[in-house]
Motif scaffolding. Structure first.
Motif, PDB file in Angstrom:
ATOM      1  N   LEU A   1       0.862  -1.176   0.000  1.00 49.54           N
ATOM      2  CA  LEU A   1       0.000   0.000   0.000  1.00 49.54           C
ATOM      3  C   LEU A   1       0.896   1.222   0.000  1.00 49.54           C
ATOM      4  O   LEU A   1       1.741   1.378   0.883  1.00 49.54           O
ATOM      5  CB  LEU A   1      -0.910   0.004   1.236  1.00 49.54           C
ATOM      6  CG  LEU A   1      -1.725   1.282   1.483  1.00 49.54           C
ATOM      7  CD1 LEU A   1      -2.762   1.469   0.385  1.00 49.54           C
ATOM      8  CD2 LEU A   1      -2.400   1.236   2.854  1.00 49.54           C
ATOM      9  N   SER A   2       0.740   2.072  -0.996  1.00 52.16           N
ATOM     10  CA  SER A   2       1.613   3.232  -1.146  1.00 52.16           C
ATOM     11  C   SER A   2       0.775   4.513  -1.219  1.00 52.16           C
ATOM     12  O   SER A   2      -0.076   4.659  -2.096  1.00 52.16           O
ATOM     13  CB  SER A   2       2.463   3.091  -2.417  1.00 52.16           C
ATOM     14  OG  SER A   2       3.370   4.161  -2.535  1.00 52.16           O
ATOM     15  N   ILE A   3       1.003   5.405  -0.255  1.00 54.51           N
ATOM     16  CA  ILE A   3       0.367   6.716  -0.243  1.00 54.51           C
ATOM     17  C   ILE A   3       1.422   7.707  -0.714  1.00 54.51           C
ATOM     18  O   ILE A   3       2.458   7.872  -0.077  1.00 54.51           O
ATOM     19  CB  ILE A   3      -0.136   7.075   1.163  1.00 54.51           C
ATOM     20  CG1 ILE A   3      -1.141   6.023   1.649  1.00 54.51           C
ATOM     21  CG2 ILE A   3      -0.750   8.458   1.195  1.00 54.51           C
ATOM     22  CD1 ILE A   3      -1.538   6.179   3.109  1.00 54.51           C
TER      23      ILE A   3
ATOM     24  N   GLY B   1     -11.193   5.344  -0.458  1.00 52.46           N
ATOM     25  CA  GLY B   1     -11.820   5.760  -1.702  1.00 52.46           C
ATOM     26  C   GLY B   1     -13.070   6.592  -1.498  1.00 52.46           C
ATOM     27  O   GLY B   1     -13.815   6.858  -2.438  1.00 52.46           O
ATOM     28  N   LEU B   2     -13.310   7.050  -0.252  1.00 44.69           N
ATOM     29  CA  LEU B   2     -14.481   7.865   0.039  1.00 44.69           C
ATOM     30  C   LEU B   2     -14.251   9.335  -0.282  1.00 44.69           C
ATOM     31  O   LEU B   2     -15.207  10.094  -0.417  1.00 44.69           O
ATOM     32  CB  LEU B   2     -14.867   7.706   1.519  1.00 44.69           C
ATOM     33  CG  LEU B   2     -15.204   6.278   1.970  1.00 44.69           C
ATOM     34  CD1 LEU B   2     -15.445   6.232   3.468  1.00 44.69           C
ATOM     35  CD2 LEU B   2     -16.398   5.724   1.207  1.00 44.69           C
ATOM     36  N   LEU B   3     -12.979   9.728  -0.373  1.00 43.03           N
ATOM     37  CA  LEU B   3     -12.607  11.082  -0.763  1.00 43.03           C
ATOM     38  C   LEU B   3     -11.558  11.015  -1.868  1.00 43.03           C
ATOM     39  O   LEU B   3     -10.701  10.127  -1.846  1.00 43.03           O
ATOM     40  CB  LEU B   3     -12.017  11.854   0.432  1.00 43.03           C
ATOM     41  CG  LEU B   3     -12.956  12.310   1.550  1.00 43.03           C
ATOM     42  CD1 LEU B   3     -12.134  12.924   2.682  1.00 43.03           C
ATOM     43  CD2 LEU B   3     -14.001  13.287   1.035  1.00 43.03           C
ATOM     44  N   ASP B   4     -11.615  11.947  -2.787  1.00 41.64           N
ATOM     45  CA  ASP B   4     -10.578  12.077  -3.815  1.00 41.64           C
ATOM     46  C   ASP B   4      -9.569  13.132  -3.363  1.00 41.64           C
ATOM     47  O   ASP B   4      -9.968  14.245  -2.998  1.00 41.64           O
ATOM     48  CB  ASP B   4     -11.182  12.499  -5.156  1.00 41.64           C
ATOM     49  CG  ASP B   4     -12.082  11.424  -5.747  1.00 41.64           C
ATOM     50  OD1 ASP B   4     -11.767  10.237  -5.566  1.00 41.64           O
ATOM     51  OD2 ASP B   4     -13.093  11.789  -6.373  1.00 41.64           O
TER      52      ASP B   4
ATOM     53  N   GLY C   1      -1.878  10.375  -4.797  1.00 44.91           N
ATOM     54  CA  GLY C   1      -2.776   9.237  -4.911  1.00 44.91           C
ATOM     55  C   GLY C   1      -2.380   8.090  -4.016  1.00 44.91           C
ATOM     56  O   GLY C   1      -1.401   8.158  -3.264  1.00 44.91           O
ATOM     57  N   VAL C   2      -3.174   7.028  -4.111  1.00 46.30           N
ATOM     58  CA  VAL C   2      -2.978   5.819  -3.313  1.00 46.30           C
ATOM     59  C   VAL C   2      -2.918   4.627  -4.253  1.00 46.30           C
ATOM     60  O   VAL C   2      -3.776   4.488  -5.143  1.00 46.30           O
ATOM     61  CB  VAL C   2      -4.119   5.627  -2.297  1.00 46.30           C
ATOM     62  CG1 VAL C   2      -3.930   4.329  -1.518  1.00 46.30           C
ATOM     63  CG2 VAL C   2      -4.197   6.814  -1.340  1.00 46.30           C
TER      64      VAL C   2
ATOM     65  N   VAL D   1      -6.053   3.503  -6.384  1.00 41.41           N
ATOM     66  CA  VAL D   1      -7.359   3.552  -5.732  1.00 41.41           C
ATOM     67  C   VAL D   1      -8.193   4.639  -6.386  1.00 41.41           C
ATOM     68  O   VAL D   1      -7.804   5.815  -6.409  1.00 41.41           O
ATOM     69  CB  VAL D   1      -7.202   3.826  -4.222  1.00 41.41           C
ATOM     70  CG1 VAL D   1      -8.554   4.170  -3.595  1.00 41.41           C
ATOM     71  CG2 VAL D   1      -6.567   2.631  -3.529  1.00 41.41           C
ATOM     72  N   ARG D   2      -9.325   4.232  -6.916  1.00 40.44           N
ATOM     73  CA  ARG D   2     -10.267   5.181  -7.509  1.00 40.44           C
ATOM     74  C   ARG D   2     -11.668   4.816  -7.031  1.00 40.44           C
ATOM     75  O   ARG D   2     -12.361   4.009  -7.640  1.00 40.44           O
ATOM     76  CB  ARG D   2     -10.202   5.133  -9.037  1.00 40.44           C
ATOM     77  CG  ARG D   2      -8.921   5.709  -9.626  1.00 40.44           C
ATOM     78  CD  ARG D   2      -8.975   5.737 -11.139  1.00 40.44           C
ATOM     79  NE  ARG D   2      -7.801   6.374 -11.730  1.00 40.44           N
ATOM     80  CZ  ARG D   2      -7.663   7.679 -11.914  1.00 40.44           C
ATOM     81  NH1 ARG D   2      -8.635   8.481 -11.535  1.00 40.44           N
ATOM     82  NH2 ARG D   2      -6.577   8.172 -12.450  1.00 40.44           N
TER      83      ARG D   2
END
Length: 260
Positions: free
Chosen positions: A4-6, A55-58, A63-64, A71-72
């Motif tokens: 998982l990469s933020i 994915g509840l907020l853009d 990105g993630v 994640v979209r």
């Protein structure tokens, strides 16, 4: 690349002609099976980070990436456990978990397989005895167990925990913390948790991400917690390493409080 990469995450909320930057240049890599806690003072954007991963907020920028895919929007590869259990009061314990399982696995599992999978996940959180109970008939801790079972039943790649024990009494919280540690040991879930509880963060985490104050909050420090698993809260109470990690987090939060 991490599981998982933020990456270079910025988040601003615009109201009319005014823009308020909540997050600034958040970068975090999480390995598969790792337990990460995010801690910081109120208003530092912890929940915003979690909601972006869910994915509840853009995000405004950045990105993630999860398991090689950007994640979209929401998806079953990320399931969330909220502070409020969010159970449907007109459904039984079994039916609250079945809602998720039937939605995701109706075509890939037979009815009997789905039933076994639902009961399996409820047994993981010690709720196999209460399948036919309604939410109003069980305690707050039991409701949260059902919420965790529902999240696990989706077979998520990442389990997102938004202060999952914050509304519980100390004894119930301790029991659920122990159960989450056991679940992660048995299943190897990747977990990302928000907490305000320093002891909880040290007890559960492989790393603790400490956020600076908002607005324009970012990651101030990341603390690796090198304590062997399984972890026993009683034994750790007198462990100098545990107390060192606890003091490091408290010191960071104290310094940030002085800057407010």
């Amino acid at each position: 690349m991490s599981y998982l990469s933020i990456e270079h995450l910025d988040m601003s909320f615009v109201r009319g002609k005014l823009a308020s930057q909540v997050l600034r240049d958040i970068n975090l890599g999480v390995e598969q099976g790792e337990f990460i806690s995010i801690i910081g003072h109120s208003g530092c954007g912890k929940s915003t980070v979690l909601n972006i991963v869910a994915g509840l907020l853009d995000p405004s920028l950045g990105g993630v990436i999860l398991d090689g895919k950007e994640v979209r929007g929401p998806g079953p590869d990320r399931s969330m456990v909220f502070q409020n259990h969010s159970l449907l009061p007109w459904l039984t314990v079994y039916e609250n978990v079945a809602v998720a399982v039937n939605k995701l696995f109706k075509r890939s599992m037979s009815r009997s397989e789905r039933r076994e999978w639902i009961e399996h996940n409820l047994r993981l959180v010690n709720m196999g005895h209460a399948l036919d109970k309604y939410p109003q008939e069980i305690s707050g801790g039991m409701k949260q167990r059902v919420g965790i079972a529902r999240a696990l039943s989706m077979k998520p790649k990442v389990l997102l925990l938004d202060e999952p024990f914050g509304a519980l009494d100390a004894l119930t919280r301790a029991h659920l913390q122990d159960e989450v540690m056991k679940i992660q040991k048995d299943l190897g879930n990747t977990m990302l948790m928000i907490t305000h509880d320093v002891d909880e963060a040290v007890l559960l985490s492989d790393r603790i991400v400490m956020m600076t104050n908002g607005p324009s909050a970012t990651i101030g420090e990341i603390l690796s917690v090198d304590l062997p698993r399984p972890r026993d809260r009683i034994a750790l109470a007198d462990d100098p390493r545990y107390n060192h990690y606890r003091a490091a987090v408290l010191s960071f939060l104290h310094d940030r409080h002085r800057l407010q």
